[in-house]
Design a protein around this motif. Structure first.
Motif, mmCIF file in Angstrom:
data_model
loop_
_atom_site.group_PDB
_atom_site.id
_atom_site.type_symbol
_atom_site.label_atom_id
_atom_site.label_comp_id
_atom_site.label_asym_id
_atom_site.label_seq_id
_atom_site.Cartn_x
_atom_site.Cartn_y
_atom_site.Cartn_z
ATOM 1 N N LEU A 115 0.856 -1.402 0.038
ATOM 2 C CA LEU A 115 -0.173 -0.091 0.209
ATOM 3 C C LEU A 115 0.785 1.219 0.038
ATOM 4 C CD1 LEU A 115 -2.869 1.376 0.370
ATOM 5 C CD2 LEU A 115 -2.358 1.111 3.051
ATOM 6 N N TYR A 116 0.787 2.007 -0.969
ATOM 7 C CA TYR A 116 1.190 3.478 -0.960
ATOM 8 C C TYR A 116 0.249 4.517 -0.613
ATOM 9 C CZ TYR A 116 5.050 1.393 -4.069
ATOM 10 O OH TYR A 116 6.069 0.879 -4.470
ATOM 11 N N CYS A 117 0.573 5.122 0.424
ATOM 12 C CA CYS A 117 -0.532 6.164 1.289
ATOM 13 C C CYS A 117 -0.087 7.434 1.372
ATOM 14 C CB CYS A 117 -0.710 5.475 2.851
ATOM 15 S SG CYS A 117 -1.991 5.905 3.601
ATOM 16 N N PRO A 124 6.255 -2.836 -11.501
ATOM 17 C CA PRO A 124 5.666 -2.284 -10.370
ATOM 18 C C PRO A 124 5.893 -3.005 -9.122
ATOM 19 C CG PRO A 124 4.337 -2.725 -12.425
ATOM 20 C CD PRO A 124 5.560 -3.249 -12.818
ATOM 21 N N LYS A 125 6.101 -2.479 -7.917
ATOM 22 C CA LYS A 125 6.389 -2.858 -6.708
ATOM 23 C C LYS A 125 4.847 -2.475 -5.990
ATOM 24 C CE LYS A 125 11.374 -2.714 -6.857
ATOM 25 N NZ LYS A 125 11.412 -2.427 -8.382
ATOM 26 N N GLY A 126 4.085 -1.602 -5.944
ATOM 27 C CA GLY A 126 3.189 -1.313 -5.314
ATOM 28 C C GLY A 126 1.835 -1.842 -6.063
ATOM 29 N N ASP A 127 0.611 -1.938 -4.899
ATOM 30 C CA ASP A 127 -0.630 -2.541 -5.264
ATOM 31 C C ASP A 127 -1.828 -1.372 -5.191
ATOM 32 O OD1 ASP A 127 0.349 -5.383 -5.528
ATOM 33 O OD2 ASP A 127 0.486 -5.380 -3.413
ATOM 34 N N VAL A 128 -1.539 -0.701 -4.282
ATOM 35 C CA VAL A 128 -2.891 0.299 -4.297
ATOM 36 C C VAL A 128 -2.178 1.550 -3.854
ATOM 37 C CG1 VAL A 128 -4.958 0.900 -3.058
ATOM 38 C CG2 VAL A 128 -4.725 -1.389 -3.626
ATOM 39 N N ARG A 130 1.144 -6.745 -8.352
ATOM 40 C CA ARG A 130 1.653 -8.097 -7.990
ATOM 41 C C ARG A 130 0.471 -8.965 -7.368
ATOM 42 N NH1 ARG A 130 7.907 -7.275 -6.064
ATOM 43 N NH2 ARG A 130 8.845 -6.414 -7.998
ATOM 44 N N ASN A 131 -0.327 -8.161 -6.467
ATOM 45 C CA ASN A 131 -1.285 -8.682 -5.734
ATOM 46 C C ASN A 131 -2.544 -8.039 -6.251
ATOM 47 O OD1 ASN A 131 0.376 -10.335 -3.979
ATOM 48 N ND2 ASN A 131 1.144 -8.164 -3.524
ATOM 49 N N LYS A 175 -5.548 -9.290 -7.190
ATOM 50 C CA LYS A 175 -7.009 -9.734 -6.631
ATOM 51 C C LYS A 175 -7.132 -9.037 -5.048
ATOM 52 C CE LYS A 175 -9.433 -14.019 -4.734
ATOM 53 N NZ LYS A 175 -9.312 -15.525 -4.951
ATOM 54 N N GLU A 176 -5.950 -9.249 -4.227
ATOM 55 C CA GLU A 176 -6.038 -8.290 -3.085
ATOM 56 C C GLU A 176 -6.196 -6.768 -3.162
ATOM 57 O OE1 GLU A 176 -6.568 -9.058 0.777
ATOM 58 O OE2 GLU A 176 -5.901 -10.627 -0.562
ATOM 59 N N ALA A 177 -5.554 -6.129 -4.361
ATOM 60 C CA ALA A 177 -5.616 -4.889 -4.528
ATOM 61 C C ALA A 177 -7.140 -4.521 -4.645
ATOM 62 C CB ALA A 177 -5.116 -4.535 -5.772
ATOM 63 N N LYS A 178 -8.006 -5.519 -5.349
ATOM 64 C CA LYS A 178 -9.309 -5.095 -5.725
ATOM 65 C C LYS A 178 -10.205 -5.245 -4.404
ATOM 66 C CE LYS A 178 -9.248 -6.355 -10.513
ATOM 67 N NZ LYS A 178 -9.476 -7.075 -11.617
ATOM 68 N N LYS A 179 -9.959 -6.116 -3.678
ATOM 69 C CA LYS A 179 -10.333 -6.496 -2.366
ATOM 70 C C LYS A 179 -10.330 -5.351 -1.300
ATOM 71 C CE LYS A 179 -10.401 -9.884 1.327
ATOM 72 N NZ LYS A 179 -9.765 -11.036 1.814
ATOM 73 N N PHE A 180 -9.180 -4.853 -1.201
ATOM 74 C CA PHE A 180 -8.864 -3.697 -0.478
ATOM 75 C C PHE A 180 -9.621 -2.256 -1.362
ATOM 76 C CE2 PHE A 180 -6.702 0.142 0.534
ATOM 77 C CZ PHE A 180 -6.326 0.472 1.987
#
Length: 345
Positions: free
Chosen positions: A32-34, A77-81, A265-266, A268-273
């Motif tokens: 997560l990039y915040c 890419p290293k980040g997801d969201v 890279r993740n 599925k988890e990115a969409k879930k978040f």
């Protein structure tokens, strides 16, 4: 028999070890990039881990810094969201195909401004909150210096405030870029740049983070900080002598946004978040925690009672599509670098 038992024990240990390693390797992860305040970032990180069991690796940086990071990493890419920060760089990221298309299941419950952000980004971003731009001053410091209280954008260019103002650098800060775009829209191209030059003469420091100026104001290190109004109110709620001002000429606003990084890279988890962060319970948790005073984008969520009432603020018709355009953004930042920041103070 003893040897057989020994071998069986060893095999069992190896089996459990392998099982444990496999589980660990397959455990869900999210990077997560915040770009909101660190206490909010940490709250999101901890809440998501607790609720889902997903391991979150969180990095906090301003919106301009995060945009630059995502762009630099685009080939790998290293980040997801990317969560938070002003909407303009999110739109630029969408235009440059740095973010991925996704329409949340909560879309129909969002404020029109949040939905418009998604439409303008071809659903590669979405609004998660709304906040009005303004500035704040330290009333104790103001009285000590014997200065009048500023009430408008034009007041900030008066010579009496020379060396008394802090604002972030628009290259690194979404708050400062929104300020630049707001001034151009209020005063027009020529007068807007004249304004930025006049304001520059009164600035003592350009910070990296958009919230840093008002924090310095709250601590009495600086008289005036240009900020989003909710950040000013947050300082007041802490008991600090900050008065938040909504400029008389009107003001711009942000649609704080969220985007899924292209090639995550993740995924599925990115969409879930993404869906989780837009849900009413999580938006209510964030925006009634006392840590974040923006207006949540989900109309079924609750806002903090002390959050600025947008209906009482003279908001301009901020053109997000134009000022989120990558060529417009690059042109404004280049002109600020070459024509404003270089002027001796």
């Amino acid at each position: 028999m003893k040897n057989i038992m020994k071998l069986a024990s060893i095999a069992l240990v190896l089996l459990f070890t392998l099982f444990g390693l496999t589980n660990k390797a397959s455990a869900a992860k999210l990077t997560l990039y915040c770009s909101v305040e660190i206490d909010v970032c940490e709250m999101l990180e901890q809440a998501y881990e607790k609720e889902t069991g997903t391991k979150v690796a969180m990095t906090r940086a301003s919106s301009g810094e995060t945009f630059a990071k995502i762009k630099a990493e685009s080939s790998n890419p290293k980040g997801d969201v990317w969560f938070g920060g002003t909407g303009d760089p999110h739109l630029t990221a969408a235009q440059e195909n740095l973010t991925a298309e996704y329409k949340s299941k909560h879309f129909n419950d969002l404020l029109p401004a949040a939905q418009n952000q998604a439409v303008n980004a071809n659903y590669k971003s979405v609004g998660i909150y709304v906040g009005a731009l303004g500035f704040g001053y330290n009333k104790e410091l103001l009285a000590k210096k014997g200065l009048p209280a500023p009430k408008s954008w034009m007041d900030l260019t008066k010579p009496i405030y020379k060396g008394e103002i802090q604002i972030a650098n628009p290259n690194s800060s979404g708050t400062a870029y929104t300020t630049l775009a707001t001034i151009i829209q209020i005063f027009g191209e020529d007068k807007g740049w004249d304004y930025m030059k006049a304001l520059h003469l009164n600035v003592n420091t350009y910070t990296k983070s958009g919230s840093a100026p008002i924090k310095a104001t709250g601590r009495g290190e600086n008289l005036i900080g240009i900020c989003f109004q909710h950040d000013g109110v947050k300082q007041t709620k802490k008991g600090l002598p900050v008065v938040t001002v909504s400029p008389a000429e009107g003001t711009g606003y942000e649609v704080g946004s969220m985007s899924i990084i292209a090639g995550a890279r993740n995924m599925k988890e990115a969409k879930k978040f993404y869906d989780w962060a837009l849900s009413p319970p999580i938006q209510t948790m964030v925006f009634t925690s006392g840590k974040s005073l923006q207006v949540p984008s989900n109309t079924k969520a609750q806002a903090d009672p002390d959050a600025p009432d947008l209906s009482t603020i003279n908001l301009i018709d901020y053109n997000f599509k134009v000022y989120g355009d990558k060529s417009t953004r690059a042109g404004l930042l280049s002109k600020w670098d070459n024509d404003v920041s270089v002027i001796p103070r």
